[in-house]
Design an enzyme around this catalytic site. Structure first.
Site, mmCIF file in Angstrom:
data_model
loop_
_atom_site.group_PDB
_atom_site.id
_atom_site.type_symbol
_atom_site.label_atom_id
_atom_site.label_comp_id
_atom_site.label_asym_id
_atom_site.label_seq_id
_atom_site.Cartn_x
_atom_site.Cartn_y
_atom_site.Cartn_z
ATOM 1 N N ASN A 12 0.817 -1.222 0.000
ATOM 2 C CA ASN A 12 0.000 0.000 0.000
ATOM 3 C C ASN A 12 0.850 1.272 0.000
ATOM 4 O OD1 ASN A 12 0.828 -0.457 2.651
ATOM 5 N ND2 ASN A 12 -0.983 0.515 3.528
ATOM 6 N N LYS A 128 5.656 -19.902 -5.108
ATOM 7 C CA LYS A 128 5.219 -18.532 -5.382
ATOM 8 C C LYS A 128 4.897 -18.343 -6.869
ATOM 9 C CE LYS A 128 5.557 -14.021 -3.968
ATOM 10 N NZ LYS A 128 4.523 -13.504 -3.150
ATOM 11 N N LYS A 213 10.065 -9.970 1.511
ATOM 12 C CA LYS A 213 10.626 -8.683 1.943
ATOM 13 C C LYS A 213 10.613 -8.504 3.460
ATOM 14 C CE LYS A 213 6.962 -5.633 2.912
ATOM 15 N NZ LYS A 213 5.929 -6.586 3.081
ATOM 16 N N LYS A 275 5.259 -11.436 8.532
ATOM 17 C CA LYS A 275 5.535 -10.210 9.302
ATOM 18 C C LYS A 275 5.743 -10.524 10.772
ATOM 19 C CE LYS A 275 2.533 -7.606 6.264
ATOM 20 N NZ LYS A 275 3.547 -7.546 5.198
HETATM 21 P P1 ADP Z 1 2.036 -6.066 2.572
HETATM 22 O O1 ADP Z 1 1.900 -5.640 1.156
HETATM 23 O O2 ADP Z 1 2.152 -4.903 3.520
HETATM 24 O O3 ADP Z 1 3.082 -7.116 2.802
HETATM 25 P P2 ADP Z 1 -0.006 -8.130 2.946
HETATM 26 O O4 ADP Z 1 -1.320 -8.050 2.247
HETATM 27 O O5 ADP Z 1 1.007 -9.133 2.500
HETATM 28 O O6 ADP Z 1 0.596 -6.668 2.975
HETATM 29 O O7 ADP Z 1 -0.290 -8.426 4.511
HETATM 30 C C1 ADP Z 1 -1.112 -7.566 5.301
HETATM 31 C C2 ADP Z 1 -2.542 -8.125 5.405
HETATM 32 O O8 ADP Z 1 -2.574 -9.294 6.225
HETATM 33 C C3 ADP Z 1 -3.531 -7.218 6.095
HETATM 34 O O9 ADP Z 1 -4.030 -6.226 5.227
HETATM 35 C C4 ADP Z 1 -4.630 -8.199 6.549
HETATM 36 O O10 ADP Z 1 -5.695 -8.228 5.605
HETATM 37 C C5 ADP Z 1 -3.946 -9.562 6.523
HETATM 38 N N1 ADP Z 1 -3.987 -10.323 7.778
HETATM 39 C C6 ADP Z 1 -3.995 -11.686 7.798
HETATM 40 N N2 ADP Z 1 -4.033 -12.145 9.041
HETATM 41 C C7 ADP Z 1 -4.048 -11.053 9.869
HETATM 42 C C8 ADP Z 1 -4.081 -10.887 11.286
HETATM 43 N N3 ADP Z 1 -4.097 -11.930 12.113
HETATM 44 N N4 ADP Z 1 -4.085 -9.630 11.792
HETATM 45 C C9 ADP Z 1 -4.052 -8.564 10.952
HETATM 46 N N5 ADP Z 1 -4.028 -8.664 9.606
HETATM 47 C C10 ADP Z 1 -4.024 -9.890 9.046
HETATM 48 MG MG MG Z 2 3.086 -9.085 1.894
#
Ligand code: ADP
Ligand code: MG
Length: 313
Positions: A12, A128, A213, A275
């Site tokens: 984002n 992937k 990343k 993450k």
């Molecule tokens: P980025 O591009 O920042 O790596 P991702 O889409 O890969 O983003 O990961 C973030 C997303 O993970 C959030 O937007 C949310 O929808 C999702 N998500 C999955 N499990 C959880 C959780 N337990 N708590 C919060 N978000 C979660």
């Molecule tokens: Mg991601």
């Protein structure tokens, strides 16, 4: 006292297309400039999913147009291109934002190679999917001619699949450290880094892989002896029972608590799981180190302890 902070930018922060990225980096630059204005040393890592996909597609079209002249572009080269393109937009936006605030600070991007282990089990099980959808005939041709692995992707056609090995070490870490110590704002490890492995002598060979990343940012933060790793994404906090009626947002966690929630399956693989895993690993790597997961525009509040999910010993 300022801190040394590694920021990992999520999708984002950059958008999905050229015009989206031009706009998104302005807000991203404001969030990063807030931390710099507060006296912190900042190193920026970022994802590259849409950008590397776009470059791959463009290069594949080129091959299709004149196969005699243009061989398929290696994935490692596409990652390098994406680092250059994203670094260019980030450098430009940050330069402008800092100068508008009267801050004189150089901003530079380091094309970063990240070593992976050729024996990483991920190479035996590529997971992937990348690039464009293909017909079965197109896919079979690539398998025969290039040795690619392909997979049928949810009824939508065939796609190439690549491995996602763990990052081992950052080849340009000394250059990055010297630049940070000289007071520069550094963009590094874009897209998880250009994956390479050692061959004979000092030669590094590009690997057909993509590195996560979030994991690469963790290695960068560890190797730079950072105080904080901030993973900026699309949610303000991490939740347990995410998306369920009894969902609960988390503010502060020990690595042990976070590991317990990982084991209970609260975090989606491929999005929140890497993450939290990266955050836990960084928090455990030395006392005093904090990992924070929050929204892009909450970075300043998060580092001040006002929001986000913080993981520390
Ligand atoms: P980025 O591009 O920042 O790596 P991702 O889409 O890969 O983003 O990961 C973030 C997303 O993970 C959030 O937007 C949310 O929808 C999702 N998500 C999955 N499990 C959880 C959780 N337990 N708590 C919060 N978000 C979660
Ligand atoms: Mg991601």
């Amino acid at each position: 006292m300022g801190k040394r902070i590694v920021i990992a930018l999520g999708g984002n922060a950059l958008g999905n297309t050229l015009p989206e990225q031009m706009i998104a980096v302005k807000e991203t630059a404001r969030a990063i400039a807030d931390l710099i204005e507060d006296g912190n040393d900042v190193v920026i890592a970022h994802g590259n999913g849409p950008q590397v996909g776009m470059l791959q597609k463009a290069m594949a079209e080129l091959t299709r147009s004149d196969p005699e002249k243009y061989i398929p572009c290696p994935l490692s080269v596409c990652v390098a291109m994406s680092q250059g393109y994203i670094g260019y937009d980030l450098q430009n936006a940050l330069r402008e934002e800092l100068l508008d605030r009267g801050i004189q600070k150089g901003v530079s991007t380091v094309l970063t190679q990240v070593e992976v282990d050729p024996k990483d089990p991920a190479f035996a099980h590529p997971t992937k999917p990348i690039g464009a959808f293909m017909t079965k005939e197109e896919a079979d041709k690539l398998v025969a001619e290039r040795g690619y692995e392909v997979m049928e992707d949810a009824g939508r056609g065939y796609r190439r699949v690549v491995a996602s090995p763990l990052p081992q070490s950052i080849v340009e870490i000394e250059s990055i450290r010297d630049m940070v110590e000289a007071g520069l704002v550094v963009v590094a490890c874009g897209g998880g880094g250009i994956p390479v492995f050692r061959t004979e002598g000092h030669h590094l060979k590009g690997a057909a892989a993509v590195i996560d990343k979030d994991f690469a940012s963790c290695v960068l933060a560890e190797q730079l002896n950072a105080d904080a790793l901030i993973i900026l994404t699309a949610v303000e906090k991490v939740a347990i029972r995410f998306g369920q009626p009894d969902q609960e947002w988390l503010s502060e966690l020990t690595p042990a608590q976070a590991e317990q929630y990982i084991a209970e399956g609260h975090f989606a693989p491929g999005s929140m799981l890497p993450k939290v895993q990266a955050a836990v690993r960084f928090a455990k790597s030395a006392p005093g180190r904090t990992a924070l997961i929050t929204l892009l525009d909450k970075a300043r509040d998060g580092i001040a302890g006002k929001t986000g999910t913080a993981i520390h010993q």
